[in-house]
Write a protein that holds these residues in place. Structure first.
Motif, PDB file in Angstrom:
ATOM      1  N   GLN A   2     -18.014 -31.925  -5.835  1.00  0.00           N
ATOM      2  CA  GLN A   2     -16.972 -31.345  -6.658  1.00  0.00           C
ATOM      3  C   GLN A   2     -15.876 -30.740  -5.792  1.00  0.00           C
ATOM      4  O   GLN A   2     -16.124 -30.336  -4.660  1.00  0.00           O
ATOM      5  CB  GLN A   2     -17.548 -30.253  -7.544  1.00  0.00           C
ATOM      6  CG  GLN A   2     -18.526 -30.749  -8.558  1.00  0.00           C
ATOM      7  CD  GLN A   2     -19.061 -29.619  -9.418  1.00  0.00           C
ATOM      8  OE1 GLN A   2     -18.494 -28.548  -9.481  1.00  0.00           O
ATOM      9  NE2 GLN A   2     -20.165 -29.875 -10.087  1.00  0.00           N
ATOM     10  N   ALA A   3     -14.671 -30.681  -6.358  1.00  0.00           N
ATOM     11  CA  ALA A   3     -13.534 -30.086  -5.672  1.00  0.00           C
ATOM     12  C   ALA A   3     -12.530 -29.638  -6.729  1.00  0.00           C
ATOM     13  O   ALA A   3     -12.740 -29.843  -7.927  1.00  0.00           O
ATOM     14  CB  ALA A   3     -12.891 -31.095  -4.722  1.00  0.00           C
ATOM     15  N   THR A   4     -11.445 -29.043  -6.274  1.00  0.00           N
ATOM     16  CA  THR A   4     -10.372 -28.610  -7.157  1.00  0.00           C
ATOM     17  C   THR A   4      -9.093 -29.322  -6.757  1.00  0.00           C
ATOM     18  O   THR A   4      -8.747 -29.357  -5.572  1.00  0.00           O
ATOM     19  CB  THR A   4     -10.160 -27.085  -7.049  1.00  0.00           C
ATOM     20  OG1 THR A   4     -11.390 -26.430  -7.379  1.00  0.00           O
ATOM     21  CG2 THR A   4      -9.070 -26.609  -7.992  1.00  0.00           C
ATOM     22  N   ALA A   5      -8.408 -29.925  -7.731  1.00  0.00           N
ATOM     23  CA  ALA A   5      -7.133 -30.587  -7.442  1.00  0.00           C
ATOM     24  C   ALA A   5      -6.171 -29.550  -6.866  1.00  0.00           C
ATOM     25  O   ALA A   5      -6.036 -28.452  -7.389  1.00  0.00           O
ATOM     26  CB  ALA A   5      -6.561 -31.198  -8.709  1.00  0.00           C
ATOM     27  N   TYR A   6      -5.518 -29.913  -5.766  1.00  0.00           N
ATOM     28  CA  TYR A   6      -4.615 -28.990  -5.079  1.00  0.00           C
ATOM     29  C   TYR A   6      -3.169 -29.469  -5.175  1.00  0.00           C
ATOM     30  O   TYR A   6      -2.295 -28.733  -5.586  1.00  0.00           O
ATOM     31  CB  TYR A   6      -5.065 -28.846  -3.626  1.00  0.00           C
ATOM     32  CG  TYR A   6      -4.287 -27.852  -2.817  1.00  0.00           C
ATOM     33  CD1 TYR A   6      -4.089 -26.554  -3.273  1.00  0.00           C
ATOM     34  CD2 TYR A   6      -3.778 -28.195  -1.572  1.00  0.00           C
ATOM     35  CE1 TYR A   6      -3.388 -25.638  -2.516  1.00  0.00           C
ATOM     36  CE2 TYR A   6      -3.080 -27.285  -0.813  1.00  0.00           C
ATOM     37  CZ  TYR A   6      -2.892 -25.999  -1.288  1.00  0.00           C
ATOM     38  OH  TYR A   6      -2.194 -25.095  -0.541  1.00  0.00           O
ATOM     39  N   VAL A  17      -7.207 -32.390  -2.516  1.00  0.00           N
ATOM     40  CA  VAL A  17      -8.118 -31.508  -3.230  1.00  0.00           C
ATOM     41  C   VAL A  17      -8.553 -30.416  -2.274  1.00  0.00           C
ATOM     42  O   VAL A  17      -8.431 -30.544  -1.056  1.00  0.00           O
ATOM     43  CB  VAL A  17      -9.365 -32.265  -3.763  1.00  0.00           C
ATOM     44  CG1 VAL A  17      -8.961 -33.344  -4.744  1.00  0.00           C
ATOM     45  CG2 VAL A  17     -10.202 -32.842  -2.627  1.00  0.00           C
ATOM     46  N   LEU A  18      -9.077 -29.341  -2.840  1.00  0.00           N
ATOM     47  CA  LEU A  18      -9.689 -28.282  -2.049  1.00  0.00           C
ATOM     48  C   LEU A  18     -11.187 -28.345  -2.276  1.00  0.00           C
ATOM     49  O   LEU A  18     -11.652 -28.305  -3.424  1.00  0.00           O
ATOM     50  CB  LEU A  18      -9.181 -26.907  -2.475  1.00  0.00           C
ATOM     51  CG  LEU A  18      -7.739 -26.564  -2.156  1.00  0.00           C
ATOM     52  CD1 LEU A  18      -7.390 -25.196  -2.713  1.00  0.00           C
ATOM     53  CD2 LEU A  18      -7.483 -26.618  -0.660  1.00  0.00           C
ATOM     54  N   LEU A  19     -11.928 -28.450  -1.184  1.00  0.00           N
ATOM     55  CA  LEU A  19     -13.375 -28.371  -1.298  1.00  0.00           C
ATOM     56  C   LEU A  19     -13.751 -26.940  -1.642  1.00  0.00           C
ATOM     57  O   LEU A  19     -12.932 -26.018  -1.533  1.00  0.00           O
ATOM     58  CB  LEU A  19     -14.023 -28.800   0.016  1.00  0.00           C
ATOM     59  CG  LEU A  19     -13.697 -30.204   0.505  1.00  0.00           C
ATOM     60  CD1 LEU A  19     -14.443 -30.497   1.802  1.00  0.00           C
ATOM     61  CD2 LEU A  19     -14.012 -31.250  -0.549  1.00  0.00           C
ATOM     62  N   ASP A  20     -14.977 -26.704  -2.037  1.00  0.00           N
ATOM     63  CA  ASP A  20     -15.391 -25.367  -2.438  1.00  0.00           C
ATOM     64  C   ASP A  20     -15.304 -24.354  -1.309  1.00  0.00           C
ATOM     65  O   ASP A  20     -15.201 -23.156  -1.560  1.00  0.00           O
ATOM     66  CB  ASP A  20     -16.798 -25.396  -3.032  1.00  0.00           C
ATOM     67  CG  ASP A  20     -16.824 -26.062  -4.409  1.00  0.00           C
ATOM     68  OD1 ASP A  20     -15.753 -26.178  -5.043  1.00  0.00           O
ATOM     69  OD2 ASP A  20     -17.911 -26.455  -4.848  1.00  0.00           O
ATOM     70  N   GLN A  44      -7.329 -28.410 -11.684  1.00  0.00           N
ATOM     71  CA  GLN A  44      -8.393 -29.107 -12.417  1.00  0.00           C
ATOM     72  C   GLN A  44      -9.588 -29.325 -11.507  1.00  0.00           C
ATOM     73  O   GLN A  44      -9.438 -29.645 -10.325  1.00  0.00           O
ATOM     74  CB  GLN A  44      -7.911 -30.463 -12.917  1.00  0.00           C
ATOM     75  CG  GLN A  44      -6.986 -30.387 -14.099  1.00  0.00           C
ATOM     76  CD  GLN A  44      -6.584 -31.777 -14.581  1.00  0.00           C
ATOM     77  OE1 GLN A  44      -5.989 -32.527 -13.827  1.00  0.00           O
ATOM     78  NE2 GLN A  44      -6.905 -32.088 -15.817  1.00  0.00           N
ATOM     79  N   ARG A  45     -10.781 -29.181 -12.076  1.00  0.00           N
ATOM     80  CA  ARG A  45     -11.988 -29.499 -11.335  1.00  0.00           C
ATOM     81  C   ARG A  45     -12.159 -31.010 -11.375  1.00  0.00           C
ATOM     82  O   ARG A  45     -11.993 -31.645 -12.420  1.00  0.00           O
ATOM     83  CB  ARG A  45     -13.212 -28.821 -11.950  1.00  0.00           C
ATOM     84  CG  ARG A  45     -13.291 -27.348 -11.667  1.00  0.00           C
ATOM     85  CD  ARG A  45     -13.414 -27.033 -10.204  1.00  0.00           C
ATOM     86  NE  ARG A  45     -14.783 -27.230  -9.722  1.00  0.00           N
ATOM     87  CZ  ARG A  45     -15.145 -27.052  -8.472  1.00  0.00           C
ATOM     88  NH1 ARG A  45     -14.263 -26.683  -7.570  1.00  0.00           N
ATOM     89  NH2 ARG A  45     -16.378 -27.240  -8.102  1.00  0.00           N
ATOM     90  N   VAL A  46     -12.474 -31.583 -10.237  1.00  0.00           N
ATOM     91  CA  VAL A  46     -12.643 -33.020 -10.133  1.00  0.00           C
ATOM     92  C   VAL A  46     -13.955 -33.340  -9.432  1.00  0.00           C
ATOM     93  O   VAL A  46     -14.530 -32.503  -8.725  1.00  0.00           O
ATOM     94  CB  VAL A  46     -11.465 -33.677  -9.371  1.00  0.00           C
ATOM     95  CG1 VAL A  46     -10.168 -33.554 -10.152  1.00  0.00           C
ATOM     96  CG2 VAL A  46     -11.306 -33.097  -7.975  1.00  0.00           C
ATOM     97  N   THR A  63     -12.103 -38.362  -9.922  1.00  0.00           N
ATOM     98  CA  THR A  63     -12.168 -38.415 -11.367  1.00  0.00           C
ATOM     99  C   THR A  63     -12.397 -37.010 -11.906  1.00  0.00           C
ATOM    100  O   THR A  63     -12.711 -36.106 -11.135  1.00  0.00           O
ATOM    101  CB  THR A  63     -13.250 -39.404 -11.844  1.00  0.00           C
ATOM    102  OG1 THR A  63     -13.112 -39.633 -13.237  1.00  0.00           O
ATOM    103  CG2 THR A  63     -14.639 -38.903 -11.540  1.00  0.00           C
ATOM    104  N   LEU A  64     -12.220 -36.806 -13.188  1.00  0.00           N
ATOM    105  CA  LEU A  64     -12.410 -35.481 -13.755  1.00  0.00           C
ATOM    106  C   LEU A  64     -13.869 -35.104 -13.764  1.00  0.00           C
ATOM    107  O   LEU A  64     -14.743 -35.958 -14.009  1.00  0.00           O
ATOM    108  CB  LEU A  64     -11.841 -35.407 -15.168  1.00  0.00           C
ATOM    109  CG  LEU A  64     -10.330 -35.496 -15.275  1.00  0.00           C
ATOM    110  CD1 LEU A  64      -9.901 -35.398 -16.733  1.00  0.00           C
ATOM    111  CD2 LEU A  64      -9.639 -34.427 -14.448  1.00  0.00           C
TER     112      LEU A  64
END
Length: 67
Positions: A2-6, A17-20, A44-46, A63-64
């Motif tokens: 999982q990651a967060t769209a940056y 994306v940003l990793l956790d 968004q979490r991806v 993907t989402l």
């Protein structure tokens, strides 16, 4: 994983994306297209799939994140 769209550029369909742990990792058009998305908004979490070494991963799919 999982990651967060940056960042996301709609013209090139690429971004990052940003990793956790806060590490930014770029993704290319092929990774975006593989996920079947049409748009991505920062925050968004991806779900991502990666290849390669941990210190230089290459994202192959974005993907989402769904529950």
């Amino acid at each position: 994983m999982q990651a967060t769209a940056y960042t996301y550029d709609a013209e090139t369909r690429s971004g990052s994306v940003l990793l956790d742990d806060g590490t930014p990792v770029p993704f290319d058009t092929a990774a975006f297209d593989a996920g079947g998305l049409r748009l991505l908004r920062p925050g968004q979490r991806v779900r991502i799939e990666v290849e390669g070494p941990k210190d230089g991963p290459h994202i192959t799919l974005v993907t989402l994140q769904t529950l």
